[in-house]
Design an enzyme around this catalytic site. Structure first.
Site, PDB file in Angstrom:
ATOM      1  N   LYS A 102       1.417  57.640 127.504  1.00 28.44           N
ATOM      2  CA  LYS A 102       2.786  57.018 127.792  1.00 28.44           C
ATOM      3  C   LYS A 102       3.333  56.935 126.161  1.00 28.44           C
ATOM      4  CE  LYS A 102       2.191  53.617 125.953  1.00 28.44           C
ATOM      5  NZ  LYS A 102       1.921  52.896 124.593  1.00 28.44           N
ATOM      6  N   TYR A 240      -1.584  38.279 121.728  1.00 31.74           N
ATOM      7  CA  TYR A 240      -1.865  39.429 122.604  1.00 31.74           C
ATOM      8  C   TYR A 240      -1.425  38.757 123.986  1.00 31.74           C
ATOM      9  CZ  TYR A 240      -3.614  42.808 125.524  1.00 31.74           C
ATOM     10  OH  TYR A 240      -3.950  43.804 126.529  1.00 31.74           O
TER      11      TYR A 240
HETATM   12  N1  LIG Z   1      -2.529  54.384 127.717  1.00 33.15           N
HETATM   13  C1  LIG Z   1      -3.099  53.387 127.127  1.00 33.15           C
HETATM   14  O1  LIG Z   1      -3.892  52.689 127.397  1.00 33.15           O
HETATM   15  C2  LIG Z   1      -2.650  53.768 125.481  1.00 33.15           C
HETATM   16  C3  LIG Z   1      -3.289  52.921 124.760  1.00 33.15           C
HETATM   17  C4  LIG Z   1      -2.791  53.245 123.204  1.00 33.15           C
HETATM   18  C5  LIG Z   1      -2.293  54.165 123.004  1.00 33.15           C
HETATM   19  N2  LIG Z   1      -1.541  54.847 123.927  1.00 33.15           N
HETATM   20  C6  LIG Z   1      -0.729  56.207 123.489  1.00 33.15           C
HETATM   21  O2  LIG Z   1      -1.607  57.254 123.178  1.00 33.15           O
HETATM   22  C7  LIG Z   1      -0.817  58.070 122.159  1.00 33.15           C
HETATM   23  C8  LIG Z   1      -1.651  57.971 120.742  1.00 33.15           C
HETATM   24  O3  LIG Z   1      -2.113  56.561 120.358  1.00 33.15           O
HETATM   25  P1  LIG Z   1      -3.135  56.347 119.466  1.00 33.15           P
HETATM   26  O4  LIG Z   1      -3.146  54.820 119.343  1.00 33.15           O
HETATM   27  O5  LIG Z   1      -4.356  57.079 120.047  1.00 33.15           O
HETATM   28  O6  LIG Z   1      -2.777  56.909 118.069  1.00 33.15           O
HETATM   29  P2  LIG Z   1      -3.622  57.519 116.850  1.00 33.15           P
HETATM   30  O7  LIG Z   1      -4.714  56.780 116.685  1.00 33.15           O
HETATM   31  O8  LIG Z   1      -2.682  57.316 115.679  1.00 33.15           O
HETATM   32  O9  LIG Z   1      -3.720  58.907 117.129  1.00 33.15           O
HETATM   33  C9  LIG Z   1      -2.773  59.904 117.354  1.00 33.15           C
HETATM   34  C10 LIG Z   1      -3.239  61.209 117.026  1.00 33.15           C
HETATM   35  O10 LIG Z   1      -2.017  62.043 116.880  1.00 33.15           O
HETATM   36  C11 LIG Z   1      -2.414  63.349 116.024  1.00 33.15           C
HETATM   37  N3  LIG Z   1      -0.971  63.510 115.225  1.00 33.15           N
HETATM   38  C12 LIG Z   1      -0.167  64.492 115.320  1.00 33.15           C
HETATM   39  N4  LIG Z   1       0.686  64.506 114.464  1.00 33.15           N
HETATM   40  C13 LIG Z   1       0.513  63.321 113.805  1.00 33.15           C
HETATM   41  C14 LIG Z   1       1.280  62.557 112.764  1.00 33.15           C
HETATM   42  N5  LIG Z   1       2.344  63.269 112.138  1.00 33.15           N
HETATM   43  N6  LIG Z   1       0.874  61.399 112.304  1.00 33.15           N
HETATM   44  C15 LIG Z   1      -0.041  60.797 112.921  1.00 33.15           C
HETATM   45  N7  LIG Z   1      -1.001  61.509 113.749  1.00 33.15           N
HETATM   46  C16 LIG Z   1      -0.527  62.604 114.379  1.00 33.15           C
HETATM   47  C17 LIG Z   1      -3.367  62.928 115.090  1.00 33.15           C
HETATM   48  O11 LIG Z   1      -4.508  63.659 115.529  1.00 33.15           O
HETATM   49  P3  LIG Z   1      -5.257  64.768 114.602  1.00 33.15           P
HETATM   50  O12 LIG Z   1      -5.113  64.244 113.272  1.00 33.15           O
HETATM   51  O13 LIG Z   1      -6.516  64.998 115.439  1.00 33.15           O
HETATM   52  O14 LIG Z   1      -4.349  66.284 114.886  1.00 33.15           O
HETATM   53  C18 LIG Z   1      -3.767  61.417 115.451  1.00 33.15           C
HETATM   54  O15 LIG Z   1      -5.066  61.104 115.502  1.00 33.15           O
HETATM   55  C19 LIG Z   1       0.547  57.363 122.014  1.00 33.15           C
HETATM   56  O16 LIG Z   1       1.519  58.051 122.645  1.00 33.15           O
HETATM   57  C20 LIG Z   1       0.171  56.060 122.584  1.00 33.15           C
HETATM   58  O17 LIG Z   1       1.573  55.324 123.073  1.00 33.15           O
HETATM   59  C21 LIG Z   1      -1.935  54.986 125.163  1.00 33.15           C
END
Ligand SMILES: NC(=O)c1ccc[n+]([C@@H]2O[C@H](COP(=O)([O-])OP(=O)(O)OC[C@H]3O[C@@H](n4cnc5c(N)ncnc54)[C@H](OP(=O)(O)O)[C@@H]3O)[C@@H](O)[C@H]2O)c1
Length: 329
Positions: A102, A240
């Site tokens: 999402k 939170y």
């Molecule tokens: N459903 C839920 O409960 C839930 C909870 C939290 C987050 N989310 C969603 O999940 C998604 C990711 O969130 P997250 O918290 O996991 O984020 P995160 O830890 O920052 O991870 C995002 C990943 O995206 C990749 N990426 C590709 N281009 C990037 C850029 N320019 N800058 C930074 N990262 C980039 C990286 O993977 P690589 O380095 O491996 O390529 C990075 O590890 C978002 O859409 C968020 O809204 C959902």
């Protein structure tokens, strides 16, 4: 590609080795027999190798290379919101079913494009609102249906988190940052769950972060077709909070930990009527695992896309409207 055969796990490739994939989704993929991690892609091969060593699957450098693999039936896109449209589109065109975190996209136009592509390619597109797959909401619905609080007169909902580290993707405008797209979207989807898909936006406000060009929180007032209001609050700069409440003609009910209940937590619904307050303990449930099972069922052709598509498009339409009509403060 024919629908996934019953009894064969859906082979999922993960795009992006980030926090949610590591802490929640990959562990769920390992414990749910309907799916299996087949490949894990990162921009950095060493990171993909670390994830694959823990959860299985082939480590892949570059998202494109994962999409080219014939041993991947579906992808889970765990990238920042601003990259969802591009990579979901590429995945659908590569013949993969798509489970995208999402929000599905950052605008309605992008969501329409993805939905049209999914229909053209005969592939499933699902967004990662795990909370929809927790049985606590069906329990609340059953209480409403049996008249526990009379006729619903108002829905209110709040999701807020404390400030994140400065470099977090949620603060980056070009990656689809901002509180509306990160936490506000949950409150809108929860309003849809209880009030249906004929909601409209009455008004909204967003708190501007001038330096980063994003919103840090806001409020929206929505209204259902039959006049029930939904008051929504979301924030990146508060303690939170993750709850909704429904105020009815004979009482009110509330559910806390509405969006992120751990799989071991027994949720509690509080129902207050003239006669007093009752706390109803519900069953613990695994919303991440349930979502993956639902995705596997959809890939097997057991779920109808039409109603789901309409909800997703209505959702992104409301998000666009909350943003375009907002009073910025
Ligand atoms: N459903 C839920 O409960 C839930 C909870 C939290 C987050 N989310 C969603 O999940 C998604 C990711 O969130 P997250 O918290 O996991 O984020 P995160 O830890 O920052 O991870 C995002 C990943 O995206 C990749 N990426 C590709 N281009 C990037 C850029 N320019 N800058 C930074 N990262 C980039 C990286 O993977 P690589 O380095 O491996 O390529 C990075 O590890 C978002 O859409 C968020 O809204 C959902």
């Amino acid at each position: 590609m024919a629908p996934q055969a019953t009894g064969t796990p859906l082979r999922i490739g993960v795009l992006g080795c980030g926090d949610i994939a590591w802490r929640h989704t990959l562990p769920a993929m390992v414990r749910v027999p309907d799916v299996a991690p087949a490949a894990v892609a990162s921009r950095d091969l060493a990171k993909a190798e670390r994830f694959a060593a823990e959860y299985g699957g082939v480590p892949v450098e570059g998202y494109e290379n994962l999409l080219a693999r014939a041993d991947v039936d579906a992808v889970y896109i765990a990238l920042p919101a601003g990259l969802h449209h591009e990579w979901a589109l590429r995945a659908l065109k590569a013949g993969k079913h798509v489970l995208v975190e999402k929000p599905v996209t950052t605008t309605l136009a992008e969501a329409e494009d993805l939905v049209a592509t999914a229909e053209k390619c005969g592939r499933w597109l699902m967004d990662g609102f795990m909370f929809l797959h927790h049985s606590q909401h069906a329990a609340v619905r059953a209480l409403l249906d049996e008249g526990a609080i009379g006729e619903p007169r108002m829905f209110s909902c709040a999701f807020g988190i404390p400030p994140r580290p400065a470099g977090d993707v949620r603060y980056q405008a070009d990656l689809g940052g901002g509180a509306l797209l990160d936490v506000g979207v949950y409150t809108v989807r929860a309003a849809q769950l209880f009030l249906g898909d004929d909601l409209s936006v009455v008004g909204s406000m967003l708190q501007r972060d001038e330096e980063r060009g994003i919103d840090l929180g806001g409020n929206a007032l929505l209204c259902s077709g039959d006049g029930v209001p939904a008051e929504l609050s979301f924030s990146f700069r508060s303690g939170y909070r993750s709850m909704y409440a429904i105020w009815g003609s004979k009482g009110r009910l509330s559910l806390h930990r509405a969006f992120t209940p751990p799989a071991t937590l027994r949720p509690m619904v509080r129902v207050t009527r003239q006669s007093g307050t009752e706390e109803i303990s519900l069953a613990a449930d695994d919303q991440f695992g349930n979502m993956l099972r639902a995705f596997a069922r959809a890939a097997r052709g057991e779920t109808e896309f039409g109603p789901y598509r309409d909800t997703v498009l209505h959702h992104m339409g409301l998000i666009d409207e909350i943003r375009s009509r907002a009073r910025w403060v």
